[in-house]
Write an enzyme that holds these catalytic residues in place. Structure first.
Site, short mmCIF file in Angstrom:
data_model
loop_
_atom_site.label_atom_id
_atom_site.label_comp_id
_atom_site.label_asym_id
_atom_site.label_seq_id
_atom_site.Cartn_x
_atom_site.Cartn_y
_atom_site.Cartn_z
N ASP A 349 45.56 -20.51 39.19
CA ASP A 349 44.32 -19.90 38.68
C ASP A 349 44.32 -19.66 37.47
O ASP A 349 45.15 -20.25 36.46
CB ASP A 349 44.29 -18.88 39.96
CG ASP A 349 42.70 -18.25 39.99
OD1 ASP A 349 42.18 -17.63 39.29
OD2 ASP A 349 42.36 -18.86 41.09
N ASP A 461 34.89 -21.45 38.50
CA ASP A 461 34.50 -19.96 38.57
C ASP A 461 33.30 -19.72 37.65
O ASP A 461 33.01 -20.47 36.70
CB ASP A 461 35.48 -19.13 38.32
CG ASP A 461 35.66 -17.71 39.02
OD1 ASP A 461 34.52 -17.49 39.51
OD2 ASP A 461 36.42 -17.47 39.37
N ASP A 531 35.44 -12.63 46.72
CA ASP A 531 36.88 -12.14 46.35
C ASP A 531 37.36 -11.03 47.20
O ASP A 531 38.74 -10.60 47.09
CB ASP A 531 36.40 -11.40 45.17
CG ASP A 531 36.41 -12.33 43.83
OD1 ASP A 531 36.70 -13.61 44.29
OD2 ASP A 531 35.97 -12.00 42.75
C1 GLA Z 1 37.26 -14.24 39.86
C2 GLA Z 1 37.57 -15.20 41.10
C3 GLA Z 1 38.88 -15.04 41.38
C4 GLA Z 1 39.82 -15.13 40.35
C5 GLA Z 1 39.59 -14.61 38.98
C6 GLA Z 1 40.28 -15.01 37.82
O1 GLA Z 1 37.28 -12.95 40.12
O2 GLA Z 1 36.65 -14.90 42.13
O3 GLA Z 1 39.42 -15.48 42.70
O4 GLA Z 1 39.84 -16.65 40.11
O5 GLA Z 1 38.08 -14.66 39.01
O6 GLA Z 1 39.99 -14.29 36.56
#
Ligand code: GLA
Length: 716
Positions: A349, A461, A531
């Site tokens: 990530d 994202d 999230d």
């Molecule tokens: C967002 C996404 C999370 C993660 C963060 C990383 O909040 O929804 O899953 O990837 O960004 O900064």
């Protein structure tokens, strides 16, 4: 009427009477040209087969000087013109200020499953082509429109809708829709439709967390498995709007397309504007029937690769374990642990690029951080591949931090109004994708990443919405194109990327479920619904999600506790919740003990057995988390050989037992072997007929708080 005969001709046309009848497995839709040349809606409901039954649109009379006939005529795609006061499908402004638009039938073209109808204004060559596509086997009709400025002068489109849908005349209609916010997406609402307009929309530049572009309407009598339901979903990942309107004449109509808010799309002579697509269907089998039809349609006709696309792999994502503190050694250690559990796709990530140690810096600079990854990504990716897992990478290409080389070089690339403050949200600004140079930059960055590294999967994202939507380099009129061109360019980048890297898969995330709609779904394999990974909250988020979207595309992770809301539920409950979608793990595996690892191995093993059924089967929502203290969802494989029922109890009171579960979708005459995780089945027999499972039902023992099981039902 045999289904085969219905399918023989999905589109019937009577040239003498100028009426059309569109028919699918589940529904028919009829329209026709009135004596004055207006195109009018005639029918939407259960399948019809005889076009001779469809009469030409009747002539109407004004009720009074205040109630002109135009208000009663159910115009299929009404231009704003004449005495029309309801929600128009198209509204334009000419250069000379003239805004009257009255559309009349010009011509039509029928293909086996497609229909095009051309309309034109009574005076000017302002032309509209209505596109219809029928999916006979899926019970879905697709509508969209192309608007063309055939005049010699510029004009502005003030509103361009994909379609107006009319419900049969009647009363007592109820609207179901999905609303929410960050970490609480896709909550189900159901309310009576009253006179006036109810608006579902996004003004945020992306699909949004607050409403999802889906609706279902019934006569107030539909349940999960019974009652007539008219439903639809809009394919647009930018500002959209669905207006559900009941007129004073008891017509219920649904108009949807580009949001009219701040919309003004200039069209030069000869230019066209294409609306998003609006898909709709009809089910006689309640909200469950409606969602099963949509799920199958989305899996087979919308998702990339359709029915032949692979099952979604079990994923590990490091975000909740490491947040920004990623490096090669740490990721390798997690990868080894993940591989031992049976994970198939390892996703790194945020935090791997630029000066990205927290959310204040780095967005925009997509070079690998040399301190964290001295040999680039190659070392990690080789290690991951060596463990027989695919590698995936998080990106957020549309954004930039002020603390980045990109922003220092191109401050003019961000969306902003000149001389006005610019809101930073999560310390980031939105790049203006509507600009050709920005579009090319983003494509080049991602293309390079995918070319130089063995990346199977991008988690794409978008962590803030658009605000202060200015484009100072454009003319004042041209600036407003941003809302549309941003989304079109986003789609183009993804389409080009996929064409150049056929193995590449994408997950759409926007701070959770902020970008989930049929437009993005035709370009990505998975979406991140929220999230919020807290399992009990998730049951409701996933229930709402399942109204409109299939399990196969729904990323769902088992994560650590206590979760963001402070709640701690057992790992079994967390796994079973996540196993109802495309299973992933987002926990810090460094903290898991032997017991956790063993449970994870067992649940991932079980998931792989039921995966085709969960991801590609039919979903029956047996007990809703909005009802009592037990939630139950049943998935039935397309070939009927396997079924699995997930059952959750969140907070028992008074020592009552779990309600009997009446299964669905099985073969009454077949015998099934029935078995529950941790032997929680209360039945004495382990072999039961489909008839008994559906009508006698089964019972499971779930005790205390947050107890859960899954019942496997296999045909002998
Ligand atoms: C967002 C996404 C999370 C993660 C963060 C990383 O909040 O929804 O899953 O990837 O960004 O900064």
């Amino acid at each position: 009427m045999a289904a085969a005969a219905l399918f023989a001709q999905a589109i019937q046309y009577s040239p003498e009477r100028k009426v059309w009848l569109l028919t699918t497995r589940d529904s028919s839709y009829a329209l026709g040209v009135a004596a004055d040349g207006a195109l009018r809606h005639l029918y939407w409901g259960p399948p019809l087969w005889r076009i001779d039954d469809i009469a030409e649109p009747p002539a109407r009379r004004d009720i009074s000087s205040f109630d002109p006939r135009q208000m009663l005529e159910n115009e299929e795609y009404p231009g704003w013109g004449g005495p029309l006061y309801l929600e128009p499908a198209l509204k334009i402004a000419r250069e000379d200020g003239g805004r009257d638009l009255v559309l009349r039938f010009v011509s039509q073209r029928t293909e086996p499953n497609a229909l095009e109808i051309s309309l034109k204004d009574i005076r000017d060559p302002i032309e509209v082509t209505l596109h219809y596509r029928v999916y006979p086997e899926h019970g879905i009709v697709r509508r969209s429109a192309t608007i063309r400025n055939g005049t010699a002068h510029p004009l502005t489109v003030d509103s361009a809708q994909a379609a107006a849908w009319y419900l049969p005349p009647g009363e007592g209609y109820q609207l179901s829709y999905l609303s929410g916010r960050w970490a609480a997406e896709t909550q189900i609402n159901r309310e009576p439709i009253h006179e006036g307009v109810k608006v579902l929309e996004s003004r945020k530049g992306h699909t949004g967390h607050n409403f999802n572009p889906w609706f279902a309407i019934d006569r107030g009598d539909a349940g999960e498995e019974n009652g007539r339901v008219w439903f639809g979903a809009l394919a647009w990942s930018g500002n959209w709007r669905i207006a559900v309107e009941q007129t004073p004449y008891r017509q219920v109509r649904v108009t949807g397309g580009f949001n009219t808010f701040d919309f003004a799309y200039p069209l030069q002579p000869g230019e066209t504007l294409e609306t998003p697509a609006f898909y709709a269907g009809f089910s006689e089998r309640g909200l469950g029937g409606a969602s099963r039809a949509l799920h199958r349609f989305e899996r087979e006709q919308i998702a990339p690769g359709g029915a032949s696309s692979r099952l979604r792999p079990v994923l590990y994502n490091s975000w909740e374990a490491t947040t920004f503190a990623v490096n090669e050694a740490g990721q390798r250690a997690l990868a080894e642990k993940a591989a031992q559990l049976g994970v198939e796709l390892f996703v790194m990530d945020d935090g791997w690029f630029g000066a990205r140690d927290n959310d204040h810096a780095g967005l925009g600079d997509w070079g690998v951080n040399p301190r964290k990854f001295p040999q680039g990504l190659k070392g990690l990716i080789d290690a991951v591949n060596g463990l027989k897992m695919d590698f995936g990478l998080w990106v957020e290409p549309e954004m930039v931090n002020a603390a980045s080389d990109l922003y220092r070089t191109h401050p003019d690339w961000v969306i902003r109004f000149n001389g006005r403050p610019l809101s930073e949200l999560r310390n980031q600004m939105v790049l203006n994708l509507a600009r050709a140079d920005v579009k090319e930059y983003i494509f080049t960055v991602l293309d390079k990443l995918a070319t130089e590294n063995h990346i199977r999967y991008f988690k794409w994202d978008m962590n803030r919405a658009v605000s202060e939507p200015g484009w100072p380099e454009e003319t004042p009129a041209g600036q407003r194109k941003l809302w549309v061109d941003y989304v079109r360019n986003l789609y183009e980048i993804i389409d080009r990327l996929r064409a150049r890297h056929p193995q590449l898969e994408i997950e759409s995330c926007s701070g959770g479920g902020g970008r989930v709609d049929l437009g993005i779904l035709s370009r990505v394999e998975e979406v991140w619904p929220s999230d919020n990974t807290e399992a009990f909250d998730r049951l409701r988020i996933q229930e709402g999600f399942s109204m409109a979207y299939p399990a196969k595309i729904m990323s769902a992770w088992a994560t650590d506790v206590p979760n963001m809301n402070g709640r701690s539920v057992p790992l079994m409950f967390r796994f079973l919740t996540a196993m109802q979608g495309a299973l992933g793990i987002g926990a810090n595996l460094n903290k898991w003990n032997t017991q956790d690892n063993q449970l994870a191995q067992k649940m991932i093993g079980l998931y792989k057995i039921v995966r085709p059924t969960v991801q590609q089967g039919d979903l029956y929502r047996l007990l809703s988390p909005r009802g009592g203290d037990v939630t139950a969802n049943q998935y039935v494989a397309a070939d009927g050989r396997q079924s699995v029922v997930f059952v959750f109890r969140h907070s028992q009171q008074y020592n009552t037992s779990v309600p009997t579960l009446y299964l669905r979708g099985l073969d009454e005459r077949a015998i099934y072997r029935v078995e529950a995780v941790d032997a929680k089945l209360a039945e004495r027999q382990t072999q039961l007929s489909g008839a008994y499972l559906m009508h006698g039902g089964i019972n499971v023992n779930l005790r205390g708080d947050y107890d859960a099981t899954a019942v496997l039902v296999d045909r002998l």
